[in-house]
Design an enzyme around this catalytic site. Sequence first.
Site, PDB file in Angstrom:
ATOM      1  N   GLN A 106     -51.235  48.666 -62.572  1.00  0.00           N
ATOM      2  CA  GLN A 106     -50.380  47.928 -61.628  1.00  0.00           C
ATOM      3  C   GLN A 106     -49.143  48.761 -61.259  1.00  0.00           C
ATOM      4  OE1 GLN A 106     -51.611  45.826 -64.609  1.00  0.00           O
ATOM      5  NE2 GLN A 106     -53.362  45.811 -63.243  1.00  0.00           N
ATOM      6  N   ARG A 163     -49.887  31.947 -78.376  1.00  0.00           N
ATOM      7  CA  ARG A 163     -50.436  32.172 -79.726  1.00  0.00           C
ATOM      8  C   ARG A 163     -51.739  31.408 -79.953  1.00  0.00           C
ATOM      9  NH1 ARG A 163     -44.547  30.815 -81.447  1.00  0.00           N
ATOM     10  NH2 ARG A 163     -45.026  29.545 -79.660  1.00  0.00           N
ATOM     11  N   GLY A 179     -57.747  48.915 -60.766  1.00  0.00           N
ATOM     12  CA  GLY A 179     -58.853  49.692 -60.213  1.00  0.00           C
ATOM     13  C   GLY A 179     -58.306  51.061 -59.896  1.00  0.00           C
ATOM     14  N   HIS A 180     -58.657  52.044 -60.710  1.00  0.00           N
ATOM     15  CA  HIS A 180     -58.117  53.399 -60.542  1.00  0.00           C
ATOM     16  C   HIS A 180     -59.219  54.321 -60.032  1.00  0.00           C
ATOM     17  CE1 HIS A 180     -54.799  52.436 -63.739  1.00  0.00           C
ATOM     18  NE2 HIS A 180     -54.768  51.658 -62.689  1.00  0.00           N
ATOM     19  N   THR A 207     -56.493  38.809 -58.749  1.00  0.00           N
ATOM     20  CA  THR A 207     -57.778  39.501 -58.649  1.00  0.00           C
ATOM     21  C   THR A 207     -58.918  38.636 -59.203  1.00  0.00           C
ATOM     22  OG1 THR A 207     -57.442  40.495 -60.817  1.00  0.00           O
ATOM     23  CG2 THR A 207     -56.692  41.771 -58.906  1.00  0.00           C
ATOM     24  N   ASP A 244     -50.887  62.638 -46.610  1.00  0.00           N
ATOM     25  CA  ASP A 244     -51.779  62.890 -45.478  1.00  0.00           C
ATOM     26  C   ASP A 244     -52.017  61.645 -44.618  1.00  0.00           C
ATOM     27  OD1 ASP A 244     -53.094  62.289 -48.073  1.00  0.00           O
ATOM     28  OD2 ASP A 244     -54.855  62.027 -46.819  1.00  0.00           O
ATOM     29  N   ASP A 281     -51.815  50.515 -57.018  1.00  0.00           N
ATOM     30  CA  ASP A 281     -52.656  51.326 -56.138  1.00  0.00           C
ATOM     31  C   ASP A 281     -51.913  52.529 -55.557  1.00  0.00           C
ATOM     32  OD1 ASP A 281     -54.661  49.476 -56.590  1.00  0.00           O
ATOM     33  OD2 ASP A 281     -54.172  48.305 -54.812  1.00  0.00           O
ATOM     34  N   LYS A 308     -52.377  56.234 -59.225  1.00  0.00           N
ATOM     35  CA  LYS A 308     -52.138  56.595 -60.630  1.00  0.00           C
ATOM     36  C   LYS A 308     -53.377  57.255 -61.245  1.00  0.00           C
ATOM     37  CE  LYS A 308     -51.310  52.277 -61.467  1.00  0.00           C
ATOM     38  NZ  LYS A 308     -51.312  51.747 -60.087  1.00  0.00           N
ATOM     39  N   GLY A 309     -54.562  56.713 -60.900  1.00  0.00           N
ATOM     40  CA  GLY A 309     -55.800  57.258 -61.464  1.00  0.00           C
ATOM     41  C   GLY A 309     -55.925  58.735 -61.148  1.00  0.00           C
ATOM     42  N   ASN A 336     -58.018  43.864 -63.870  1.00  0.00           N
ATOM     43  CA  ASN A 336     -57.392  43.705 -62.550  1.00  0.00           C
ATOM     44  C   ASN A 336     -57.106  45.078 -61.946  1.00  0.00           C
ATOM     45  OD1 ASN A 336     -55.503  44.116 -64.603  1.00  0.00           O
ATOM     46  ND2 ASN A 336     -53.955  42.747 -63.754  1.00  0.00           N
TER      47      ASN A 336
HETATM   48  P1  GDP Z   1     -54.334  53.368 -58.599  1.00  0.00           P
HETATM   49  O1  GDP Z   1     -54.717  51.964 -58.870  1.00  0.00           O
HETATM   50  O2  GDP Z   1     -52.859  53.595 -58.661  1.00  0.00           O
HETATM   51  O3  GDP Z   1     -55.079  54.354 -59.462  1.00  0.00           O
HETATM   52  O4  GDP Z   1     -54.760  53.669 -57.097  1.00  0.00           O
HETATM   53  P2  GDP Z   1     -56.150  53.237 -56.376  1.00  0.00           P
HETATM   54  O5  GDP Z   1     -57.224  54.130 -56.831  1.00  0.00           O
HETATM   55  O6  GDP Z   1     -56.356  51.781 -56.483  1.00  0.00           O
HETATM   56  O7  GDP Z   1     -55.756  53.484 -54.868  1.00  0.00           O
HETATM   57  C1  GDP Z   1     -55.353  54.720 -54.422  1.00  0.00           C
HETATM   58  C2  GDP Z   1     -56.273  55.137 -53.276  1.00  0.00           C
HETATM   59  O8  GDP Z   1     -55.737  56.276 -52.652  1.00  0.00           O
HETATM   60  C3  GDP Z   1     -57.657  55.527 -53.750  1.00  0.00           C
HETATM   61  O9  GDP Z   1     -58.589  55.235 -52.743  1.00  0.00           O
HETATM   62  C4  GDP Z   1     -57.535  57.048 -53.940  1.00  0.00           C
HETATM   63  O10 GDP Z   1     -58.777  57.722 -53.823  1.00  0.00           O
HETATM   64  C5  GDP Z   1     -56.634  57.377 -52.794  1.00  0.00           C
HETATM   65  N1  GDP Z   1     -55.766  58.540 -52.965  1.00  0.00           N
HETATM   66  C6  GDP Z   1     -54.988  58.884 -54.027  1.00  0.00           C
HETATM   67  N2  GDP Z   1     -54.201  59.925 -53.712  1.00  0.00           N
HETATM   68  C7  GDP Z   1     -54.484  60.244 -52.431  1.00  0.00           C
HETATM   69  C8  GDP Z   1     -53.961  61.192 -51.520  1.00  0.00           C
HETATM   70  O11 GDP Z   1     -53.062  61.961 -51.824  1.00  0.00           O
HETATM   71  N3  GDP Z   1     -54.511  61.200 -50.252  1.00  0.00           N
HETATM   72  C9  GDP Z   1     -55.515  60.358 -49.886  1.00  0.00           C
HETATM   73  N4  GDP Z   1     -55.994  60.444 -48.665  1.00  0.00           N
HETATM   74  N5  GDP Z   1     -55.985  59.433 -50.717  1.00  0.00           N
HETATM   75  C10 GDP Z   1     -55.484  59.363 -51.966  1.00  0.00           C
HETATM   76  P1  IMO Z   2     -53.841  49.005 -60.183  1.00  0.00           P
HETATM   77  O1  IMO Z   2     -53.762  49.371 -61.639  1.00  0.00           O
HETATM   78  C1  IMO Z   2     -52.692  46.336 -56.944  1.00  0.00           C
HETATM   79  C2  IMO Z   2     -52.010  42.137 -57.975  1.00  0.00           C
HETATM   80  C3  IMO Z   2     -52.974  41.132 -57.404  1.00  0.00           C
HETATM   81  C4  IMO Z   2     -52.036  39.947 -57.247  1.00  0.00           C
HETATM   82  C5  IMO Z   2     -51.163  40.053 -58.489  1.00  0.00           C
HETATM   83  C6  IMO Z   2     -51.614  39.175 -59.650  1.00  0.00           C
HETATM   84  O2  IMO Z   2     -55.133  49.332 -59.552  1.00  0.00           O
HETATM   85  O3  IMO Z   2     -52.647  49.533 -59.446  1.00  0.00           O
HETATM   86  P2  IMO Z   2     -53.614  39.387 -61.389  1.00  0.00           P
HETATM   87  O4  IMO Z   2     -55.102  39.416 -61.163  1.00  0.00           O
HETATM   88  O5  IMO Z   2     -53.097  40.575 -62.089  1.00  0.00           O
HETATM   89  O6  IMO Z   2     -53.163  38.108 -62.008  1.00  0.00           O
HETATM   90  O7  IMO Z   2     -53.005  39.384 -59.899  1.00  0.00           O
HETATM   91  O8  IMO Z   2     -51.209  41.399 -58.885  1.00  0.00           O
HETATM   92  N1  IMO Z   2     -52.631  43.248 -58.743  1.00  0.00           N
HETATM   93  C7  IMO Z   2     -52.752  44.487 -58.283  1.00  0.00           C
HETATM   94  N2  IMO Z   2     -52.463  45.018 -57.077  1.00  0.00           N
HETATM   95  N3  IMO Z   2     -53.151  47.131 -57.927  1.00  0.00           N
HETATM   96  C8  IMO Z   2     -53.420  46.621 -59.144  1.00  0.00           C
HETATM   97  O9  IMO Z   2     -53.770  47.401 -60.193  1.00  0.00           O
HETATM   98  C9  IMO Z   2     -53.267  45.235 -59.358  1.00  0.00           C
HETATM   99  N4  IMO Z   2     -53.443  44.424 -60.422  1.00  0.00           N
HETATM  100  C10 IMO Z   2     -53.040  43.209 -60.030  1.00  0.00           C
HETATM  101  O10 IMO Z   2     -53.494  41.561 -56.164  1.00  0.00           O
HETATM  102  O11 IMO Z   2     -51.208  40.120 -56.132  1.00  0.00           O
HETATM  103 MG    MG Z   3     -55.787  50.412 -57.956  1.00  0.00          MG
END
Ligand code: GDP
Ligand code: IMO
Ligand code: MG
Length: 423
Positions: free
Chosen positions: A224, A144, A40-41, A130, A332, A13, A16-17, A38
């Site tokens: 992740q 396997r 969520g971008h 998740t 921010d 989180d 990356k997205g 698992n």
């Molecule tokens: P990912 O899994 O690495 O793609 O990240 P997620 O989307 O799960 O979580 C990142 C969160 O931060 C999301 O709600 C984005 O919309 C938000 N986000 C990403 N970059 C920024 C930033 O520079 N500032 C703010 N305020 N939010 C951001």
């Molecule tokens: P993105 O790509 C944050 C965490 C779960 C748990 C552990 C194992 O959005 O960054 P799993 O379901 O993979 O067996 O869970 O990994 N986890 C993540 N935490 N961002 C993710 O993906 C995650 N994918 C798995 O919360 O702690």
């Molecule tokens: Mg995410």
Amino acid sequence: MSNTIVVGAQWGDEGKGKIVDFLTEKTDVVVRAAGGSNAGHTVINNGTKYILHLIPSGVLWREKLCIIGNGVVIDPMGLLEEMAKLRGQGVHISPQNLRISETAHLVMPYHKALDRAREARRGANAIGTTGRGIGPAYADKVERNGLRAILLTRPQELEKQLRLRIDSNQEFIVASGVEPIDVESSVAAVLKAAEELAPFICNTAVACHEAIAQGKDLLFESAQGTYLDIDHGTYPFVTSSNTTTGGACTGSGVPPRLINRVVAVCKAYTTRVGSGPFVTENEEIGDMLHNMGREFGATTGRARRCGWLDAVLLRYAVMINGADELAITNLDGLDGLDEIKICTAYRLDGQTLQYPPSTVEDLERCEPIYESHPGWKQDLSGMKRFCDLPEKAKSYLKRIEELTKARLSLLGIGPAREQTLVV
Ligand code: GDP
Ligand code: IMO
Ligand code: MG
């Protein structure tokens, strides 16, 4: 040729997205090579929020090719749901712009039930997964005993294998107190999904290499983060795949020597969802960010645990991922603070550590060594150029570069596509 891996440097989180979406403009092919739904971008573009779980974020760019590589585990019904949602938002998805590896493993309904069953049995030691069936699907792959996406094009064989596996897992699922698999409706759902997904299935390693031969650029969208990596993360509180840069190669069939650039993404602070050690965790920062409506998981909606930036983790992540660049997001989020801390090292048993110890037992006992930075106390979200940032923000970022030995190249000051500054 320029092939880039975007990798998470913390516990997922990191944003990356958003960074992949930003870099997609100058690339041709976007590849997911590990993890499953698992992930969520989040990408916010023109006021619309898109959440990608399995489909590369590059799909939001109409003319780009997206690939789900062999290292990914695919939930066919989940993937179709994701496609339907994105199409409802006006996104084009067809076999012309999305290819799925025939050797990627499938996440089947019994994997999701097993995920719940195993978590229930772990009790107080639950990982906080998740619930998407990821661990059991990868376990079957390594054992396997998995089903691969090519079976989506061979429905008779798929049905036979699926029935056998539901049968052999049902007893454990029921004994764990989890609802049994409804065999007929599960089989019907999988076969229906197979029919819809079959046209997308191909040898994606060949697709990647054909693109490379044509002089196209590839962008790898890791899922992740480094500390969820099955080898390098805070085991056992990790996911079940290699989330670090090596996973991009094994999970796609693109060899390491064709990778030219690694961008490690991190937040300007630290977050984690799920259980496990977190040295710089700080409830006040969590309350502040949650009150701003931020830091709730994109996949499960859970509130993320929050804390100060941990440069010990980042230093190690930069090293093992071979990252030359940092993309720091969510700067921010720190706008309102008087004082901002960075953890520069850990103290454990009278020693100072520059890198994290390898066991969660030791990591849990580490004391953070902090240095303090003055806050800039200014809303950064409307900034258009890096050079216009307040000096205090610049010096905070400079210090992160010094501590990690990676160069800051992109900076996030808000969730929208245009709130990314090039440094
Ligand atoms: P990912 O899994 O690495 O793609 O990240 P997620 O989307 O799960 O979580 C990142 C969160 O931060 C999301 O709600 C984005 O919309 C938000 N986000 C990403 N970059 C920024 C930033 O520079 N500032 C703010 N305020 N939010 C951001
Ligand atoms: P993105 O790509 C944050 C965490 C779960 C748990 C552990 C194992 O959005 O960054 P799993 O379901 O993979 O067996 O869970 O990994 N986890 C993540 N935490 N961002 C993710 O993906 C995650 N994918 C798995 O919360 O702690
Ligand atoms: Mg995410």
